[in-house]
Design a protein around this motif. Structure first.
Motif, PDB file in Angstrom:
ATOM      1  N   ALA A   1     -12.608  -1.088  -4.809  1.00 27.73           N
ATOM      2  CA  ALA A   1     -11.962  -2.402  -4.746  1.00 27.73           C
ATOM      3  C   ALA A   1     -12.570  -3.731  -5.128  1.00 27.73           C
ATOM      4  O   ALA A   1     -11.990  -4.651  -5.360  1.00 27.73           O
TER       5      ALA A   1
ATOM      6  N   SER B   1     -12.338  -4.795  -8.446  1.00 28.50           N
ATOM      7  CA  SER B   1     -11.111  -5.286  -8.807  1.00 28.50           C
ATOM      8  C   SER B   1     -11.000  -6.733  -8.314  1.00 28.50           C
ATOM      9  O   SER B   1     -10.592  -7.553  -8.965  1.00 28.50           O
ATOM     10  N   ALA B   2     -11.647  -6.928  -7.007  1.00 23.57           N
ATOM     11  CA  ALA B   2     -11.652  -8.174  -6.302  1.00 23.57           C
ATOM     12  C   ALA B   2     -12.380  -9.306  -7.290  1.00 23.57           C
ATOM     13  O   ALA B   2     -12.124 -10.354  -7.487  1.00 23.57           O
TER      14      ALA B   2
ATOM     15  N   LEU C   1      -8.099  -5.086  -0.409  1.00 30.61           N
ATOM     16  CA  LEU C   1      -8.064  -4.406  -1.569  1.00 30.61           C
ATOM     17  C   LEU C   1      -8.574  -2.987  -1.247  1.00 30.61           C
ATOM     18  O   LEU C   1      -8.160  -2.154  -1.744  1.00 30.61           O
TER      19      LEU C   1
ATOM     20  N   ARG D   1      -9.834 -10.808   0.844  1.00 27.27           N
ATOM     21  CA  ARG D   1      -9.354  -9.998  -0.171  1.00 27.27           C
ATOM     22  C   ARG D   1     -10.038  -8.603  -0.462  1.00 27.27           C
ATOM     23  O   ARG D   1      -9.562  -7.849  -0.711  1.00 27.27           O
TER      24      ARG D   1
ATOM     25  N   LEU E   1      -2.837  -4.253  -7.402  1.00 28.03           N
ATOM     26  CA  LEU E   1      -3.957  -5.067  -6.920  1.00 28.03           C
ATOM     27  C   LEU E   1      -3.693  -6.518  -7.003  1.00 28.03           C
ATOM     28  O   LEU E   1      -4.290  -7.133  -6.075  1.00 28.03           O
TER      29      LEU E   1
ATOM     30  N   SER F   1      -3.634  -9.299  -3.997  1.00 25.19           N
ATOM     31  CA  SER F   1      -4.412 -10.465  -4.088  1.00 25.19           C
ATOM     32  C   SER F   1      -3.772 -12.013  -3.845  1.00 25.19           C
ATOM     33  O   SER F   1      -4.018 -12.822  -3.373  1.00 25.19           O
TER      34      SER F   1
ATOM     35  N   THR G   1     -10.271 -10.528 -10.148  1.00 22.77           N
ATOM     36  CA  THR G   1      -9.570 -11.592  -9.636  1.00 22.77           C
ATOM     37  C   THR G   1     -10.197 -13.014  -9.495  1.00 22.77           C
ATOM     38  O   THR G   1      -9.537 -13.875 -10.046  1.00 22.77           O
TER      39      THR G   1
ATOM     40  N   SER H   1       0.813  -1.251   0.023  1.00 23.81           N
ATOM     41  CA  SER H   1      -0.087  -0.213   0.192  1.00 23.81           C
ATOM     42  C   SER H   1       0.813   1.300   0.032  1.00 23.81           C
ATOM     43  O   SER H   1       0.631   2.084  -0.747  1.00 23.81           O
TER      44      SER H   1
END
Length: 410
Positions: A329, A332-333, A143, A139, A128, A132, A336, A22
């Protein structure tokens, strides 16, 4: 027993590694808005018009979108070490940012900002993915914390602007470039992939076609586009909106307006963390839909508070700032979780590049509406984005593939 001990050790390290990643991503991302913070000085130095000054920030977004799209098409993040991509990109961002000190023309100034944006496309998506690899469960929260750090980076120029009279513009450029270098060194020194790595891949243009045929992933991306339609236009214009409403709100001076804008954008850091925690407990699609419903309502109603009282305007604006990024976020999760493990980096880059590209339209549309009808009701044009996003999340929840999200929580 040995495998269990290794797994336990990795689990213990994941939070410290989240802090490393981060910070390592936040430091170079400050270069994105470094020129925004000194825009008044650059306008005087180069005799820039307001339209030209807007491109100082716009060039970064264009560079980011093109860089992320190129990375996606090449499958870069699924081939090369994530640590190396982030570290090298951070150094490139620092170098391009420093070029502002020596640019002999406006054209080269904008070119430097464009290259900065391309470099930043090598930091955000791989960060990101790197986080992960450390989190299978939790997760969304992880994120969310990463996005909180990056949100603070987005808010940083407003804080700088509140004290701009005390700083030389060169100091801002040097400080953010040094920050980017520090981020690169931190990632090179301490950054590692976690115990849940994604499969390595080789370049194949058919990967993009595979992702586009994934209906669940496309619904997640559609929700992300609705979210992005609102996000950057709100972030980009909130300071101008506050300044336009200052007479009725009683906001005294540009410094106070910049400080309020900082609080509005920075509140998204809290929203990102809350969104991550809630998503890991009730599901990502439900959390994203709820966040977008509230943020869309704020876009519709903030004009009612444009003439005060200040406490009510600030409350609505900060609530909007909290929810407008609180779901980011989770998209984005979902990328994945819904994409083929071999193409996760490609999926993240594709999602981000398309989303950033869409922001050009909403930013310019909001500005055009403000010039036509005034600032008070200009944010109404952002409401359709979260409406579309909510619809996409509800549709995603209904298909069987949604069981892959958050270990079945959707």
């Amino acid at each position: 027993m040995a495998i269990a001990n290794v797994t336990a050790a990795s689990a213990a390290r994941r939070w410290s590694m989240l802090v490393v990643i981060s910070i390592g991503a936040f430091l170079p991302m400050t270069t994105w808005f470094s020129a925004t913070a000194i825009a008044p000085q650059l306008m005087r130095l180069w005799d820039l018009s307001p339209e030209q000054a807007a491109w100082v920030t716009g060039a970064v977004q264009i560079g980011f979108a093109i860089g992320a799209l190129a990375s996606s098409m090449a499958g870069l993040l699924d081939i090369i070490s994530l640590r190396k991509v982030i570290g090298v990109s951070a150094l490139a961002a620092a170098a391009a940012n420093l070029c502002l000190l020596f640019a002999p023309s406006v054209g080269l100034l904008l070119a430097a900002r464009f290259v900065t944006g391309m470099a930043l496309a090598g930091i955000y998506p791989p960060a990101l993915k790197l986080v992960s690899t450390w989190f299978s469960r939790g997760r969304g929260t992880a994120l969310g914390i990463l996005l909180a750090a990056l949100t603070l980076g987005s808010a940083f120029p407003h804080l700088v602007s509140a004290h701009a009279a005390e700083l030389a513009w060169q100091d801002v450029i040097v400080a953010t470039s040094l920050a980017a270098m520090a981020g690169a060194l931190l990632i090179f020194w301490l950054g590692e992939e976690g115990p849940y790595p994604f499969a390595r891949s080789t370049f194949d243009p058919r990967h993009i076609k595979t992702l586009l045929r994934n209906r669940a992933l496309m619904l997640a991306n559609l929700g992300y586009l609705g979210h992005m339609w609102e996000l950057y236009a709100m972030w980009g214009w909130i300071l101008a909106y506050i300044r336009a409403g200052s007479p009725g709100l009683g906001v005294g001076g540009p410094g106070a307006a910049s400080l309020l804008a900082f609080l509005v954008v920075a509140s998204g850091g809290i929203g990102s963390i809350i969104g991550g925690i809630v998503a890991d407990r009730i599901g990502r699609t439900a959390t994203a839909a709820a966040m977008m419903a509230v943020s869309g309502l704020c876009a519709l109603t903030i004009g009612l508070t444009f003439v005060g009282p200040l406490w009510l305007f600030a409350a609505v604006a900060i609530l909007w700032g909290t929810t407008v990024i609180g779901d980011s976020a989770q998209f984005s999760a979902m990328a994945t979780e819904l994409s083929d493990p071999r193409y996760v980096g490609t999926a993240l880059s594709l999602q981000l590049s398309i989303g950033i590209a869409l922001t050009f339209v909403s930013i310019h549309l909001t500005g055009s509406v403000a010039q036509t009808v005034g600032w008070r009701w200009s944010f109404l044009v952002l409401a359709p984005g979260p409406v579309l996003g909510v619809a996409a999340m509800l549709a995603l929840r209904r298909i069987p593939a949604a069981r892959q999200i958050a270990h079945g929580l959707r």
